[in-house]
Design a protein around this motif. Structure first.
Motif, PDB file in Angstrom:
ATOM      1  N   LYS A   1       2.425  17.676  41.354  1.00 34.14           N
ATOM      2  CA  LYS A   1       1.569  17.510  40.165  1.00 34.14           C
ATOM      3  C   LYS A   1       0.129  17.911  40.485  1.00 34.14           C
ATOM      4  O   LYS A   1      -0.514  18.614  39.698  1.00 34.14           O
ATOM      5  N   HIS A   2      -0.370  17.492  41.643  1.00 28.91           N
ATOM      6  CA  HIS A   2      -1.733  17.861  42.037  1.00 28.91           C
ATOM      7  C   HIS A   2      -1.852  19.369  42.256  1.00 28.91           C
ATOM      8  O   HIS A   2      -2.869  19.980  41.910  1.00 28.91           O
ATOM      9  N   ILE A   3      -0.823  19.969  42.830  1.00 26.68           N
ATOM     10  CA  ILE A   3      -0.830  21.416  43.049  1.00 26.68           C
ATOM     11  C   ILE A   3      -0.923  22.152  41.713  1.00 26.68           C
ATOM     12  O   ILE A   3      -1.741  23.063  41.536  1.00 26.68           O
ATOM     13  N   ILE A   4      -0.095  21.750  40.749  1.00 23.82           N
ATOM     14  CA  ILE A   4      -0.064  22.413  39.451  1.00 23.82           C
ATOM     15  C   ILE A   4      -1.381  22.198  38.698  1.00 23.82           C
ATOM     16  O   ILE A   4      -1.925  23.134  38.089  1.00 23.82           O
ATOM     17  N   THR A   5      -1.908  20.984  38.744  1.00 27.40           N
ATOM     18  CA  THR A   5      -3.175  20.686  38.062  1.00 27.40           C
ATOM     19  C   THR A   5      -4.298  21.574  38.579  1.00 27.40           C
ATOM     20  O   THR A   5      -5.090  22.135  37.808  1.00 27.40           O
ATOM     21  N   ASN A   6      -4.368  21.719  39.907  1.00 28.02           N
ATOM     22  CA  ASN A   6      -5.405  22.564  40.500  1.00 28.02           C
ATOM     23  C   ASN A   6      -5.165  24.041  40.196  1.00 28.02           C
ATOM     24  O   ASN A   6      -6.121  24.795  39.948  1.00 28.02           O
ATOM     25  N   GLY A   7      -3.911  24.463  40.210  1.00 29.29           N
ATOM     26  CA  GLY A   7      -3.597  25.855  39.890  1.00 29.29           C
ATOM     27  C   GLY A   7      -3.945  26.202  38.460  1.00 29.29           C
ATOM     28  O   GLY A   7      -4.482  27.286  38.182  1.00 29.29           O
ATOM     29  N   LEU A   8      -3.644  25.286  37.540  1.00 32.76           N
ATOM     30  CA  LEU A   8      -3.964  25.510  36.130  1.00 32.76           C
ATOM     31  C   LEU A   8      -5.471  25.625  35.927  1.00 32.76           C
ATOM     32  O   LEU A   8      -5.947  26.497  35.186  1.00 32.76           O
ATOM     33  N   ALA A   9      -6.227  24.769  36.596  1.00 29.46           N
ATOM     34  CA  ALA A   9      -7.686  24.832  36.493  1.00 29.46           C
ATOM     35  C   ALA A   9      -8.205  26.177  36.988  1.00 29.46           C
ATOM     36  O   ALA A   9      -9.139  26.753  36.415  1.00 29.46           O
ATOM     37  N   PHE A  10      -7.585  26.695  38.035  1.00 28.90           N
ATOM     38  CA  PHE A  10      -8.005  27.978  38.603  1.00 28.90           C
ATOM     39  C   PHE A  10      -7.739  29.135  37.641  1.00 28.90           C
ATOM     40  O   PHE A  10      -8.624  29.966  37.397  1.00 28.90           O
ATOM     41  N   VAL A  11      -6.526  29.206  37.076  1.00 31.77           N
ATOM     42  CA  VAL A  11      -6.223  30.330  36.182  1.00 31.77           C
ATOM     43  C   VAL A  11      -7.025  30.238  34.888  1.00 31.77           C
ATOM     44  O   VAL A  11      -7.386  31.260  34.302  1.00 31.77           O
ATOM     45  N   ARG A  12      -7.318  29.020  34.444  1.00 35.95           N
ATOM     46  CA  ARG A  12      -8.184  28.861  33.276  1.00 35.95           C
ATOM     47  C   ARG A  12      -9.575  29.432  33.552  1.00 35.95           C
ATOM     48  O   ARG A  12     -10.143  30.150  32.728  1.00 35.95           O
ATOM     49  N   LYS A  13     -10.099  29.123  34.723  1.00 38.72           N
ATOM     50  CA  LYS A  13     -11.415  29.613  35.107  1.00 38.72           C
ATOM     51  C   LYS A  13     -11.421  31.127  35.210  1.00 38.72           C
ATOM     52  O   LYS A  13     -12.360  31.800  34.752  1.00 38.72           O
ATOM     53  N   GLN A  14     -10.352  31.693  35.797  1.00 44.25           N
ATOM     54  CA  GLN A  14     -10.253  33.143  35.918  1.00 44.25           C
ATOM     55  C   GLN A  14     -10.169  33.802  34.542  1.00 44.25           C
ATOM     56  O   GLN A  14     -10.753  34.863  34.316  1.00 44.25           O
ATOM     57  N   ALA A  15      -9.445  33.163  33.620  1.00 44.94           N
ATOM     58  CA  ALA A  15      -9.315  33.700  32.265  1.00 44.94           C
ATOM     59  C   ALA A  15     -10.663  33.689  31.547  1.00 44.94           C
ATOM     60  O   ALA A  15     -11.013  34.637  30.833  1.00 44.94           O
ATOM     61  N   ARG A  16     -11.442  32.606  31.731  1.00 45.47           N
ATOM     62  CA  ARG A  16     -12.767  32.532  31.103  1.00 45.47           C
ATOM     63  C   ARG A  16     -13.687  33.627  31.650  1.00 45.47           C
ATOM     64  O   ARG A  16     -14.453  34.240  30.909  1.00 45.47           O
ATOM     65  N   LYS A  17     -13.604  33.876  32.963  1.00 44.48           N
ATOM     66  CA  LYS A  17     -14.398  34.939  33.569  1.00 44.48           C
ATOM     67  C   LYS A  17     -14.026  36.294  32.992  1.00 44.48           C
ATOM     68  O   LYS A  17     -14.897  37.118  32.699  1.00 44.48           O
ATOM     69  N   ALA A  18     -12.718  36.526  32.840  1.00 43.98           N
ATOM     70  CA  ALA A  18     -12.247  37.796  32.298  1.00 43.98           C
ATOM     71  C   ALA A  18     -12.707  37.975  30.858  1.00 43.98           C
ATOM     72  O   ALA A  18     -13.128  39.073  30.455  1.00 43.98           O
TER      73      ALA A  18
END
Length: 289
Positions: free
Chosen positions: A258-275
């Motif tokens: 669960k912690h792995i997925i939560t952190n991964g989701l936060a990362f891809v969200r951040k990357q999407a906002r940058k894009a």
């Protein structure tokens, strides 16, 4: 008397199943790395087991003491987890990557340079790691144009809670990898394995993970040595001698997942906002022209 359960297995599973790719990724890619014998392959098998109906041994893991100083995993492999191993080919929207273990010495174990290229998505499945030379751009397993799904979204350091100490040269290699992950913005977690072997009280009852002073001290040592905050370090017991599911083992594994997925989701969200921000900037510049 029934053993005490570490509560929340179904709740953690429910939260894990909520994750759906929606930011350009088809799946989250989780890279596990660490010293030889830390339990990287066993952790992947154990997470797969916790999510499935049967215990899994897909990722080849070594239990032989005679070869404990050398990595059993030599290839770069992606492991997908099937939602129903009997009735469907549908997989969970996250994958785990297994790599060669870290060893002491400049020409032993996986090279930090290769782990960096893995994180950036430049290494294809099936590549055999070479301890004395990193992958070259003319290699058939080199990916010159990685897509978002080829890149690593979460970096997980595996450490054995049963080890006496980590070799300083291995810590230096970890630091090199962690600095690259930091620069790439990739979230980093650490997982302590073999907690039952490290502490007799945990071996008696897995729920004592929350009471063990020894384990708390060990996690603090890990945090100080590798630079990962305590709240990003979790303890698990991998499946080893068990032949069927144990709720307490499953729950600890699902908490980590669960912690792995939560952190991964936060990362891809951040990357999407940058894009999106970059696209808006380019559109604005185009309009001005």
């Amino acid at each position: 008397m029934r053993p005490l359960l570490i509560e929340g297995k179904e709740e953690h599973l429910k939260m894990i199943n909520k994750y759906k790719p929606r930011h350009g990724e088809k799946h989250l890619r989780v890279l596990v790395y660490g010293p030889v014998g830390a339990g990287k392959s066993s952790f992947i098998n154990s997470v797969t087991s916790a999510l499935g109906e049967t215990l899994c041994n897909e990722a080849a893991a070594n239990t032989s003491d005679s070869a404990s100083s050398q990595s059993f995993t030599v290839k770069y492999e992606t492991h997908r987890i099937y939602k129903d191993e009997f009735d469907s080919d549908e997989t969970y929207p996250f994958v785990f990557n297994d790599i060669m273990g870290m060893e002491s010495g400049a020409s032993e174990g996986i090279r930090p340079e290769d782990i960096k290229l893995v994180m950036k998505g430049h290494v294809k499945d099936g590549y055999t790691f070479n301890p004395v030379a990193q992958i070259q751009e003319d290699n058939q397993y080199y990916n010159p144009n990685p897509k978002i799904d080829d890149k690593v979204h979460v970096l997980v350091l595996m450490l054995s809670a049963n080890c006496l100490e980590i070799d300083p040269s291995v810590i230096d290699k970890m630091k090199e990898v962690r600095e690259t992950a930091r620069d790439l913005g990739i979230p980093q977690l650490a997982i302590g394995t073999h907690i039952d072997k490290a502490c007799p009280e945990i071996c008696k009852d897995l729920k004592n993970i929350y009471r063990s002073k020894y384990l708390k001290t060990k996690m603090e040592e890990f945090s100080k040595a590798v630079g990962i905050p305590l709240n990003n370090i979790m303890g698990v017991k991998n499946y080893s001698e068990e032949t069927d599911h144990v709720d307490n083992i499953d729950t600890l594994l699902l908490i980590a997942l669960k912690h792995i997925i939560t952190n991964g989701l936060a990362f891809v969200r951040k990357q999407a906002r940058k894009a999106d921000s970059l696209a808006e900037t380019m559109d604005t510049l185009h309009v001005k022209k």
